[in-house]
Design a protein around this motif. Structure first.
Motif, PDB file in Angstrom:
ATOM      1  N   PRO A 339       0.822  -1.226   0.000  1.00  0.00           N
ATOM      2  CA  PRO A 339       0.000   0.000   0.000  1.00  0.00           C
ATOM      3  C   PRO A 339       0.848   1.265   0.000  1.00  0.00           C
ATOM      4  O   PRO A 339       0.966   1.975   1.008  1.00  0.00           O
ATOM      5  N   VAL A 340       1.495   1.536  -1.130  1.00  0.00           N
ATOM      6  CA  VAL A 340       2.367   2.705  -1.253  1.00  0.00           C
ATOM      7  C   VAL A 340       1.628   3.798  -2.022  1.00  0.00           C
ATOM      8  O   VAL A 340       0.606   3.534  -2.664  1.00  0.00           O
ATOM      9  N   PRO A 341       2.090   5.044  -1.971  1.00  0.00           N
ATOM     10  CA  PRO A 341       1.460   6.104  -2.773  1.00  0.00           C
ATOM     11  C   PRO A 341       1.562   5.784  -4.272  1.00  0.00           C
ATOM     12  O   PRO A 341       2.601   5.325  -4.752  1.00  0.00           O
ATOM     13  N   VAL A 342       0.491   6.058  -4.982  1.00  0.00           N
ATOM     14  CA  VAL A 342       0.430   5.751  -6.412  1.00  0.00           C
ATOM     15  C   VAL A 342      -0.048   6.989  -7.153  1.00  0.00           C
ATOM     16  O   VAL A 342      -0.958   7.693  -6.703  1.00  0.00           O
ATOM     17  N   SER A 343       0.578   7.229  -8.289  1.00  0.00           N
ATOM     18  CA  SER A 343       0.169   8.333  -9.157  1.00  0.00           C
ATOM     19  C   SER A 343      -0.385   7.743 -10.451  1.00  0.00           C
ATOM     20  O   SER A 343       0.306   6.955 -11.115  1.00  0.00           O
ATOM     21  N   VAL A 344      -1.619   8.117 -10.772  1.00  0.00           N
ATOM     22  CA  VAL A 344      -2.279   7.592 -11.966  1.00  0.00           C
ATOM     23  C   VAL A 344      -2.645   8.757 -12.876  1.00  0.00           C
ATOM     24  O   VAL A 344      -3.256   9.735 -12.424  1.00  0.00           O
ATOM     25  N   ARG A 345      -2.254   8.651 -14.143  1.00  0.00           N
ATOM     26  CA  ARG A 345      -2.622   9.676 -15.122  1.00  0.00           C
ATOM     27  C   ARG A 345      -3.289   9.011 -16.322  1.00  0.00           C
ATOM     28  O   ARG A 345      -2.718   8.089 -16.937  1.00  0.00           O
ATOM     29  N   ILE A 346      -4.495   9.460 -16.621  1.00  0.00           N
ATOM     30  CA  ILE A 346      -5.244   8.970 -17.783  1.00  0.00           C
ATOM     31  C   ILE A 346      -5.635  10.196 -18.586  1.00  0.00           C
ATOM     32  O   ILE A 346      -6.457  11.007 -18.139  1.00  0.00           O
ATOM     33  N   ALA A 347      -5.043  10.327 -19.763  1.00  0.00           N
ATOM     34  CA  ALA A 347      -5.259  11.530 -20.568  1.00  0.00           C
ATOM     35  C   ALA A 347      -5.626  11.143 -21.990  1.00  0.00           C
ATOM     36  O   ALA A 347      -4.935  10.336 -22.622  1.00  0.00           O
ATOM     37  N   ALA A 348      -6.714  11.724 -22.473  1.00  0.00           N
ATOM     38  CA  ALA A 348      -7.170  11.453 -23.835  1.00  0.00           C
ATOM     39  C   ALA A 348      -7.276  12.751 -24.603  1.00  0.00           C
ATOM     40  O   ALA A 348      -7.720  13.775 -24.076  1.00  0.00           O
ATOM     41  N   ASP A 349      -6.827  12.712 -25.866  1.00  0.00           N
ATOM     42  CA  ASP A 349      -7.036  13.848 -26.764  1.00  0.00           C
ATOM     43  C   ASP A 349      -7.448  13.306 -28.125  1.00  0.00           C
ATOM     44  O   ASP A 349      -7.812  12.136 -28.248  1.00  0.00           O
ATOM     45  N   ALA A 350      -7.379  14.133 -29.149  1.00  0.00           N
ATOM     46  CA  ALA A 350      -7.852  13.706 -30.468  1.00  0.00           C
ATOM     47  C   ALA A 350      -6.956  12.656 -31.097  1.00  0.00           C
ATOM     48  O   ALA A 350      -7.406  11.907 -31.977  1.00  0.00           O
ATOM     49  N   ASP A 351      -5.711  12.566 -30.666  1.00  0.00           N
ATOM     50  CA  ASP A 351      -4.754  11.684 -31.331  1.00  0.00           C
ATOM     51  C   ASP A 351      -4.489  10.382 -30.594  1.00  0.00           C
ATOM     52  O   ASP A 351      -4.270   9.335 -31.216  1.00  0.00           O
ATOM     53  N   ALA A 352      -4.468  10.434 -29.259  1.00  0.00           N
ATOM     54  CA  ALA A 352      -4.039   9.245 -28.532  1.00  0.00           C
ATOM     55  C   ALA A 352      -4.583   9.254 -27.115  1.00  0.00           C
ATOM     56  O   ALA A 352      -5.015  10.286 -26.589  1.00  0.00           O
TER      57      ALA A 352
END
Length: 410
Positions: A339-352
Protein backbone atom coordinates in the motif's frame (compact mmCIF):
# COMPACT_ATOMS: atom_id res chain seq x y z
CA UNK A 1 -10.34 -68.52 -38.11
CA UNK A 2 -12.86 -66.90 -35.77
CA UNK A 3 -11.21 -63.54 -36.35
CA UNK A 4 -11.50 -63.95 -40.11
CA UNK A 5 -15.16 -64.87 -39.89
CA UNK A 6 -15.93 -61.92 -37.64
CA UNK A 7 -14.14 -59.65 -40.08
CA UNK A 8 -16.17 -61.02 -42.97
CA UNK A 9 -19.54 -60.83 -41.26
CA UNK A 10 -19.03 -57.58 -39.29
CA UNK A 11 -20.42 -55.35 -42.11
CA UNK A 12 -23.69 -57.29 -41.98
CA UNK A 13 -24.22 -56.24 -38.35
CA UNK A 14 -23.58 -52.53 -38.93
CA UNK A 15 -26.48 -50.19 -39.64
CA UNK A 16 -24.28 -48.04 -41.88
CA UNK A 17 -23.99 -50.92 -44.37
CA UNK A 18 -27.72 -50.72 -45.04
CA UNK A 19 -27.95 -46.92 -45.01
CA UNK A 20 -25.17 -46.87 -47.61
CA UNK A 21 -27.11 -49.45 -49.60
CA UNK A 22 -30.16 -47.20 -49.45
CA UNK A 23 -28.00 -44.27 -50.61
CA UNK A 24 -27.04 -46.28 -53.72
CA UNK A 25 -30.61 -47.26 -54.47
CA UNK A 26 -31.73 -43.64 -54.28
CA UNK A 27 -29.28 -42.81 -57.08
CA UNK A 28 -31.36 -44.78 -59.60
CA UNK A 29 -34.54 -42.81 -58.82
CA UNK A 30 -33.62 -40.01 -61.24
CA UNK A 31 -33.06 -42.56 -64.03
CA UNK A 32 -36.32 -44.31 -63.28
CA UNK A 33 -38.26 -41.05 -63.45
CA UNK A 34 -36.45 -40.12 -66.66
CA UNK A 35 -37.44 -43.51 -68.06
CA UNK A 36 -41.11 -42.85 -67.42
CA UNK A 37 -40.83 -39.43 -69.08
CA UNK A 38 -38.89 -40.80 -72.06
CA UNK A 39 -41.49 -43.42 -72.87
CA UNK A 40 -40.76 -46.89 -74.13
CA UNK A 41 -37.85 -47.33 -71.75
CA UNK A 42 -39.44 -50.13 -69.77
CA UNK A 43 -40.53 -52.01 -72.90
CA UNK A 44 -36.88 -52.84 -73.50
CA UNK A 45 -35.57 -56.26 -72.57
CA UNK A 46 -32.82 -57.47 -70.27
CA UNK A 47 -30.11 -55.03 -69.31
CA UNK A 48 -31.25 -52.43 -71.82
CA UNK A 49 -33.64 -51.04 -69.23
CA UNK A 50 -30.80 -50.42 -66.79
CA UNK A 51 -28.65 -48.86 -69.50
CA UNK A 52 -31.44 -46.37 -70.25
CA UNK A 53 -31.78 -45.62 -66.53
CA UNK A 54 -28.02 -44.94 -66.36
CA UNK A 55 -27.90 -42.68 -69.42
CA UNK A 56 -31.14 -40.67 -69.50
CA UNK A 57 -30.63 -38.52 -66.37
CA UNK A 58 -27.03 -37.45 -67.20
CA UNK A 59 -27.96 -34.06 -68.76
CA UNK A 60 -30.32 -33.30 -65.90
CA UNK A 61 -27.65 -34.13 -63.31
CA UNK A 62 -25.06 -31.95 -65.04
CA UNK A 63 -27.51 -29.05 -65.05
CA UNK A 64 -28.42 -29.65 -61.38
CA UNK A 65 -24.74 -29.53 -60.40
CA UNK A 66 -24.69 -25.86 -61.44
CA UNK A 67 -27.17 -25.00 -58.66
CA UNK A 68 -25.17 -24.13 -55.49
CA UNK A 69 -27.75 -25.64 -53.10
CA UNK A 70 -27.42 -29.09 -54.72
CA UNK A 71 -24.00 -29.55 -53.15
CA UNK A 72 -25.48 -28.80 -49.74
CA UNK A 73 -28.30 -31.32 -50.24
CA UNK A 74 -25.88 -34.00 -51.44
CA UNK A 75 -23.54 -33.31 -48.52
CA UNK A 76 -26.33 -33.64 -45.96
CA UNK A 77 -27.54 -36.86 -47.55
CA UNK A 78 -24.01 -38.27 -47.65
CA UNK A 79 -23.41 -37.39 -43.99
CA UNK A 80 -26.63 -39.03 -42.86
CA UNK A 81 -26.42 -42.21 -44.97
CA UNK A 82 -22.72 -42.84 -45.64
CA UNK A 83 -21.12 -42.09 -42.27
CA UNK A 84 -21.66 -44.19 -39.13
CA UNK A 85 -22.50 -43.08 -35.62
CA UNK A 86 -24.32 -40.04 -34.20
CA UNK A 87 -25.08 -37.12 -36.48
CA UNK A 88 -25.01 -34.09 -34.20
CA UNK A 89 -23.26 -30.86 -35.29
CA UNK A 90 -19.87 -31.89 -33.91
CA UNK A 91 -20.04 -35.41 -35.36
CA UNK A 92 -21.11 -34.08 -38.77
CA UNK A 93 -18.20 -31.64 -38.78
CA UNK A 94 -15.80 -34.56 -38.32
CA UNK A 95 -17.06 -36.61 -41.28
CA UNK A 96 -14.92 -34.74 -43.80
CA UNK A 97 -18.03 -34.05 -45.91
CA UNK A 98 -19.10 -30.45 -46.45
CA UNK A 99 -22.67 -29.20 -46.35
CA UNK A 100 -21.94 -25.76 -47.78
CA UNK A 101 -23.37 -24.62 -51.13
CA UNK A 102 -21.05 -24.45 -54.12
CA UNK A 103 -18.89 -21.33 -53.86
CA UNK A 104 -16.90 -21.70 -57.07
CA UNK A 105 -16.91 -23.42 -60.45
CA UNK A 106 -14.50 -25.95 -59.00
CA UNK A 107 -17.13 -26.85 -56.39
CA UNK A 108 -19.73 -27.21 -59.16
CA UNK A 109 -17.38 -29.48 -61.12
CA UNK A 110 -16.79 -31.68 -58.08
CA UNK A 111 -20.54 -31.82 -57.48
CA UNK A 112 -21.12 -32.89 -61.10
CA UNK A 113 -18.50 -35.63 -60.73
CA UNK A 114 -20.17 -36.80 -57.54
CA UNK A 115 -23.63 -36.97 -59.14
CA UNK A 116 -22.31 -38.93 -62.11
CA UNK A 117 -20.42 -41.31 -59.82
CA UNK A 118 -23.57 -41.87 -57.76
CA UNK A 119 -25.43 -42.77 -60.93
CA UNK A 120 -22.63 -45.01 -62.25
CA UNK A 121 -22.47 -46.97 -58.99
CA UNK A 122 -26.11 -46.77 -57.92
CA UNK A 123 -27.68 -48.12 -61.12
CA UNK A 124 -25.64 -51.39 -61.20
CA UNK A 125 -26.24 -51.91 -57.48
CA UNK A 126 -29.96 -51.30 -58.00
CA UNK A 127 -29.96 -53.77 -60.91
CA UNK A 128 -28.26 -56.41 -58.79
CA UNK A 129 -30.65 -55.69 -55.90
CA UNK A 130 -33.54 -56.54 -58.21
CA UNK A 131 -32.03 -59.39 -60.21
CA UNK A 132 -29.97 -61.38 -57.71
CA UNK A 133 -32.85 -62.17 -55.28
CA UNK A 134 -34.86 -63.29 -58.35
CA UNK A 135 -31.96 -65.55 -59.33
CA UNK A 136 -31.95 -67.07 -55.82
CA UNK A 137 -35.68 -67.72 -56.17
CA UNK A 138 -35.05 -69.30 -59.60
CA UNK A 139 -32.49 -71.66 -58.05
CA UNK A 140 -34.99 -72.50 -55.32
CA UNK A 141 -37.65 -73.27 -57.92
CA UNK A 142 -35.20 -75.44 -59.87
CA UNK A 143 -34.24 -77.30 -56.70
CA UNK A 144 -37.93 -78.06 -56.20
CA UNK A 145 -38.09 -79.58 -59.69
CA UNK A 146 -39.73 -76.69 -61.57
CA UNK A 147 -38.48 -75.22 -64.80
CA UNK A 148 -37.93 -71.46 -64.47
CA UNK A 149 -37.56 -68.58 -66.88
CA UNK A 150 -37.60 -65.07 -65.38
CA UNK A 151 -37.22 -61.95 -67.47
CA UNK A 152 -33.63 -60.88 -67.77
CA UNK A 153 -32.28 -64.25 -66.53
CA UNK A 154 -31.35 -67.40 -68.45
CA UNK A 155 -33.89 -70.20 -68.36
CA UNK A 156 -33.30 -73.31 -66.23
CA UNK A 157 -34.68 -76.16 -68.35
CA UNK A 158 -33.17 -79.03 -66.34
CA UNK A 159 -34.24 -78.58 -62.71
CA UNK A 160 -32.43 -80.66 -60.10
CA UNK A 161 -32.06 -80.79 -56.35
CA UNK A 162 -28.43 -79.70 -56.42
CA UNK A 163 -29.59 -76.16 -57.34
CA UNK A 164 -30.39 -75.78 -53.62
CA UNK A 165 -26.65 -75.32 -53.03
CA UNK A 166 -26.70 -72.23 -55.25
CA UNK A 167 -29.67 -70.51 -53.56
CA UNK A 168 -27.60 -68.41 -51.06
CA UNK A 169 -24.85 -67.55 -53.54
CA UNK A 170 -26.60 -64.58 -55.28
CA UNK A 171 -27.57 -63.10 -51.90
CA UNK A 172 -23.99 -63.36 -50.62
CA UNK A 173 -22.74 -61.69 -53.80
CA UNK A 174 -25.36 -58.94 -53.43
CA UNK A 175 -24.38 -58.18 -49.84
CA UNK A 176 -20.68 -58.15 -50.72
CA UNK A 177 -21.22 -55.80 -53.67
CA UNK A 178 -23.49 -53.47 -51.66
CA UNK A 179 -21.02 -53.27 -48.74
CA UNK A 180 -18.01 -52.69 -51.00
CA UNK A 181 -19.80 -50.09 -53.10
CA UNK A 182 -20.94 -48.34 -49.91
CA UNK A 183 -17.36 -48.06 -48.65
CA UNK A 184 -16.29 -46.77 -52.06
CA UNK A 185 -18.99 -44.09 -52.05
CA UNK A 186 -18.10 -43.00 -48.51
CA UNK A 187 -14.48 -42.46 -49.57
CA UNK A 188 -15.55 -40.71 -52.77
CA UNK A 189 -17.86 -38.38 -50.80
CA UNK A 190 -14.92 -37.14 -48.72
CA UNK A 191 -12.97 -36.53 -51.91
CA UNK A 192 -15.68 -34.88 -54.04
CA UNK A 193 -17.86 -33.32 -51.35
CA UNK A 194 -15.09 -32.50 -48.89
CA UNK A 195 -14.39 -28.90 -47.88
CA UNK A 196 -12.91 -26.73 -50.59
CA UNK A 197 -9.79 -24.65 -50.08
CA UNK A 198 -11.97 -21.61 -49.33
CA UNK A 199 -13.96 -23.55 -46.73
CA UNK A 200 -10.83 -24.94 -45.09
CA UNK A 201 -9.36 -21.45 -44.89
CA UNK A 202 -12.60 -20.11 -43.38
CA UNK A 203 -12.63 -22.96 -40.83
CA UNK A 204 -8.98 -22.24 -39.94
CA UNK A 205 -9.75 -18.54 -39.49
CA UNK A 206 -12.76 -19.37 -37.29
CA UNK A 207 -10.62 -21.71 -35.16
CA UNK A 208 -7.94 -19.02 -34.86
CA UNK A 209 -10.56 -16.51 -33.78
CA UNK A 210 -11.81 -18.90 -31.09
CA UNK A 211 -8.28 -19.44 -29.79
CA UNK A 212 -7.62 -15.71 -29.70
CA UNK A 213 -10.93 -15.12 -27.94
CA UNK A 214 -10.11 -17.78 -25.34
CA UNK A 215 -6.68 -16.24 -24.79
CA UNK A 216 -8.26 -12.82 -24.37
CA UNK A 217 -10.73 -14.21 -21.84
CA UNK A 218 -7.90 -15.89 -19.96
CA UNK A 219 -6.05 -12.56 -19.82
CA UNK A 220 -9.17 -10.74 -18.63
CA UNK A 221 -9.80 -13.30 -15.90
CA UNK A 222 -6.17 -13.00 -14.85
CA UNK A 223 -6.48 -9.22 -14.61
CA UNK A 224 -9.87 -9.10 -12.91
CA UNK A 225 -9.62 -12.03 -10.50
CA UNK A 226 -5.95 -11.28 -9.75
CA UNK A 227 -6.81 -7.69 -8.88
CA UNK A 228 -9.71 -8.76 -6.67
CA UNK A 229 -7.67 -11.36 -4.80
CA UNK A 230 -4.78 -8.94 -4.28
CA UNK A 231 -7.06 -6.26 -2.85
CA UNK A 232 -8.87 -8.81 -0.68
CA UNK A 233 -5.62 -10.21 0.80
CA UNK A 234 -4.29 -6.71 1.57
CA UNK A 235 -7.59 -5.59 3.11
CA UNK A 236 -7.81 -8.69 5.29
CA UNK A 237 -4.22 -8.27 6.50
CA UNK A 238 -4.68 -4.56 7.19
CA UNK A 239 -7.93 -5.14 9.09
CA UNK A 240 -6.33 -7.79 11.28
CA UNK A 241 -3.31 -5.58 12.00
CA UNK A 242 -5.34 -2.42 12.69
CA UNK A 243 -7.55 -3.95 15.37
CA UNK A 244 -10.10 -1.21 14.80
CA UNK A 245 -13.79 -2.13 14.33
CA UNK A 246 -14.33 0.97 12.19
CA UNK A 247 -11.40 0.12 9.89
CA UNK A 248 -12.51 -3.50 9.74
CA UNK A 249 -15.97 -2.42 8.59
CA UNK A 250 -14.45 -0.29 5.83
CA UNK A 251 -12.15 -3.13 4.80
CA UNK A 252 -15.03 -5.61 4.65
CA UNK A 253 -17.06 -3.18 2.55
CA UNK A 254 -14.16 -2.82 0.14
CA UNK A 255 -13.72 -6.61 -0.02
CA UNK A 256 -17.43 -6.99 -0.72
CA UNK A 257 -17.40 -4.44 -3.56
CA UNK A 258 -14.23 -5.87 -5.11
CA UNK A 259 -15.56 -9.41 -4.88
CA UNK A 260 -18.88 -8.39 -6.42
CA UNK A 261 -17.09 -6.81 -9.39
CA UNK A 262 -14.88 -9.90 -9.80
CA UNK A 263 -17.97 -12.13 -9.83
CA UNK A 264 -19.52 -9.90 -12.50
CA UNK A 265 -16.40 -10.23 -14.63
CA UNK A 266 -16.31 -13.98 -14.09
CA UNK A 267 -19.97 -14.34 -15.05
CA UNK A 268 -19.42 -12.26 -18.18
CA UNK A 269 -16.45 -14.43 -19.21
CA UNK A 270 -18.43 -17.64 -18.66
CA UNK A 271 -21.33 -16.24 -20.67
CA UNK A 272 -18.96 -15.49 -23.54
CA UNK A 273 -17.88 -19.13 -23.54
CA UNK A 274 -21.48 -20.29 -23.91
CA UNK A 275 -22.70 -20.37 -27.49
CA UNK A 276 -26.35 -19.88 -26.55
CA UNK A 277 -25.85 -16.38 -25.08
CA UNK A 278 -25.53 -13.86 -27.93
CA UNK A 279 -25.28 -10.66 -25.83
CA UNK A 280 -22.93 -11.00 -22.85
CA UNK A 281 -22.75 -8.41 -20.10
CA UNK A 282 -20.91 -5.17 -20.89
CA UNK A 283 -17.22 -4.95 -20.07
CA UNK A 284 -15.96 -2.09 -17.86
CA UNK A 285 -14.47 0.96 -19.60
CA UNK A 286 -12.22 3.84 -18.60
CA UNK A 287 -15.24 5.92 -17.61
CA UNK A 288 -15.45 3.44 -14.69
CA UNK A 289 -11.80 3.99 -13.71
CA UNK A 290 -12.80 5.66 -10.44
CA UNK A 291 -13.88 2.25 -9.22
CA UNK A 292 -10.31 0.97 -9.65
CA UNK A 293 -8.89 3.97 -7.84
CA UNK A 294 -11.26 3.52 -4.91
CA UNK A 295 -10.33 -0.14 -4.73
CA UNK A 296 -6.63 0.76 -4.48
CA UNK A 297 -7.36 3.40 -1.84
CA UNK A 298 -9.38 0.89 0.14
CA UNK A 299 -6.35 -1.42 0.09
CA UNK A 300 -4.33 1.29 1.87
CA UNK A 301 -2.65 3.10 -1.02
CA UNK A 302 -2.73 6.86 -1.38
CA UNK A 303 -3.82 7.40 -4.95
CA UNK A 304 -3.30 10.69 -6.75
CA UNK A 305 -5.27 10.62 -9.98
CA UNK A 306 -5.27 12.90 -13.00
CA UNK A 307 -8.04 12.17 -15.49
CA UNK A 308 -8.41 14.44 -18.49
CA UNK A 309 -10.05 14.41 -21.88
CA UNK A 310 -13.29 12.88 -23.17
CA UNK A 311 -12.91 9.44 -21.60
CA UNK A 312 -16.59 8.60 -22.10
CA UNK A 313 -16.26 9.23 -25.86
CA UNK A 314 -13.31 6.89 -26.41
CA UNK A 315 -13.75 4.04 -28.93
CA UNK A 316 -15.00 0.89 -27.21
CA UNK A 317 -11.94 -1.34 -27.78
CA UNK A 318 -9.50 1.34 -26.57
CA UNK A 319 -11.61 2.20 -23.52
CA UNK A 320 -12.09 -1.44 -22.48
CA UNK A 321 -8.47 -2.44 -22.97
CA UNK A 322 -7.29 0.77 -21.30
CA UNK A 323 -9.36 -0.10 -18.22
CA UNK A 324 -7.72 -3.53 -18.01
CA UNK A 325 -4.26 -2.03 -18.43
CA UNK A 326 -4.79 0.40 -15.55
CA UNK A 327 -6.23 -2.44 -13.48
CA UNK A 328 -3.19 -4.64 -14.12
CA UNK A 329 -0.79 -1.79 -13.29
CA UNK A 330 -2.54 -1.10 -9.96
CA UNK A 331 -2.64 -4.82 -9.16
CA UNK A 332 1.11 -5.06 -9.68
CA UNK A 333 1.64 -2.08 -7.35
CA UNK A 334 -0.40 -3.67 -4.56
CA UNK A 335 1.09 -7.12 -5.10
CA UNK A 336 4.77 -6.16 -5.30
CA UNK A 337 5.08 -2.83 -3.46
CA UNK A 338 2.18 -2.98 -1.04
CA UNK A 339 0.00 0.00 0.00
CA UNK A 340 2.37 2.71 -1.25
CA UNK A 341 1.46 6.10 -2.77
CA UNK A 342 0.43 5.75 -6.41
CA UNK A 343 0.17 8.33 -9.16
CA UNK A 344 -2.28 7.59 -11.97
CA UNK A 345 -2.62 9.68 -15.12
CA UNK A 346 -5.24 8.97 -17.78
CA UNK A 347 -5.26 11.53 -20.57
CA UNK A 348 -7.17 11.45 -23.84
CA UNK A 349 -7.04 13.85 -26.76
CA UNK A 350 -7.85 13.71 -30.47
CA UNK A 351 -4.75 11.68 -31.33
CA UNK A 352 -4.04 9.24 -28.53
CA UNK A 353 -4.84 7.88 -25.10
CA UNK A 354 -2.01 7.95 -22.58
CA UNK A 355 -1.94 5.85 -19.43
CA UNK A 356 0.67 6.21 -16.73
CA UNK A 357 0.95 4.62 -13.29
CA UNK A 358 3.86 5.46 -10.96
CA UNK A 359 4.78 4.22 -7.52
CA UNK A 360 7.87 4.19 -5.29
CA UNK A 361 9.95 1.07 -5.55
CA UNK A 362 10.53 -1.00 -2.37
CA UNK A 363 13.75 -0.36 -0.46
CA UNK A 364 14.95 -3.87 -1.30
CA UNK A 365 13.30 -4.65 -4.60
CA UNK A 366 13.06 -8.22 -5.73
CA UNK A 367 14.41 -9.15 -9.16
CA UNK A 368 12.00 -8.00 -11.86
CA UNK A 369 10.27 -10.88 -13.61
CA UNK A 370 8.08 -10.30 -16.62
CA UNK A 371 5.00 -12.31 -15.74
CA UNK A 372 1.72 -12.83 -17.48
CA UNK A 373 0.35 -9.49 -16.28
CA UNK A 374 3.01 -7.21 -17.79
CA UNK A 375 3.24 -9.36 -20.90
CA UNK A 376 -0.52 -9.16 -21.32
CA UNK A 377 -0.43 -5.40 -20.81
CA UNK A 378 2.08 -5.04 -23.64
CA UNK A 379 0.11 -7.39 -25.89
CA UNK A 380 -3.04 -5.33 -25.40
CA UNK A 381 -1.20 -2.19 -26.43
CA UNK A 382 0.32 -3.81 -29.53
CA UNK A 383 -3.04 -5.17 -30.68
CA UNK A 384 -4.38 -1.61 -30.66
CA UNK A 385 -1.40 -0.28 -32.60
CA UNK A 386 0.20 1.28 -29.55
CA UNK A 387 3.07 0.63 -27.18
CA UNK A 388 3.47 -0.05 -23.47
CA UNK A 389 6.62 0.00 -21.34
CA UNK A 390 7.18 -0.90 -17.71
CA UNK A 391 10.23 -0.49 -15.51
CA UNK A 392 12.14 1.82 -13.16
CA UNK A 393 12.65 5.42 -14.28
CA UNK A 394 15.37 7.97 -13.52
CA UNK A 395 13.57 9.12 -10.34
CA UNK A 396 13.73 5.66 -8.79
CA UNK A 397 10.04 4.99 -9.28
CA UNK A 398 8.36 2.10 -11.03
CA UNK A 399 6.59 3.44 -14.10
CA UNK A 400 4.05 1.84 -16.39
CA UNK A 401 3.32 3.92 -19.48
CA UNK A 402 1.13 3.15 -22.47
CA UNK A 403 0.17 5.18 -25.53
CA UNK A 404 -2.74 4.02 -27.69
CA UNK A 405 -3.41 5.86 -31.00
CA UNK A 406 -6.97 7.04 -31.60
CA UNK A 407 -6.96 8.81 -34.98
CA UNK A 408 -7.38 5.65 -37.09
CA UNK A 409 -10.11 4.23 -34.84
CA UNK A 410 -12.48 7.17 -35.12
Amino acid sequence: MSFSLSTVFRPLTRAVTYTRWLHQLIASVAGTLAGFVHGGTFRSTGMEVWLWIAVLPVPVLLAAALIPAVRRVEGLQAQLLLTPGPHGPEERAGTGISTSPSLSWRDRGRTAGWLLLRLAVGVPVSALTVQLPVLSFAFLQAAAGHRTHFRGLPAIDAPHGWYALLVPLPLVVLLAVAASAGSLMAAAARLLLGPSAVERLAALEARTERILEHNRLAQELHDSIGHALTVTVLQAGAARAAGSPEFTDRALAAVEETGRQALTDLERALRLLREDVPHPAARPVLADAERLLESARAAGSTVRAELSGPLAALPGPVSREGYRMVQEALTNVLRHAGPVPVSVRIAADADALELEVRNPMPASPAPVAVGRGLRGLRERAVLLGGKAVAGPDEDGEWRVHARLPLARLR
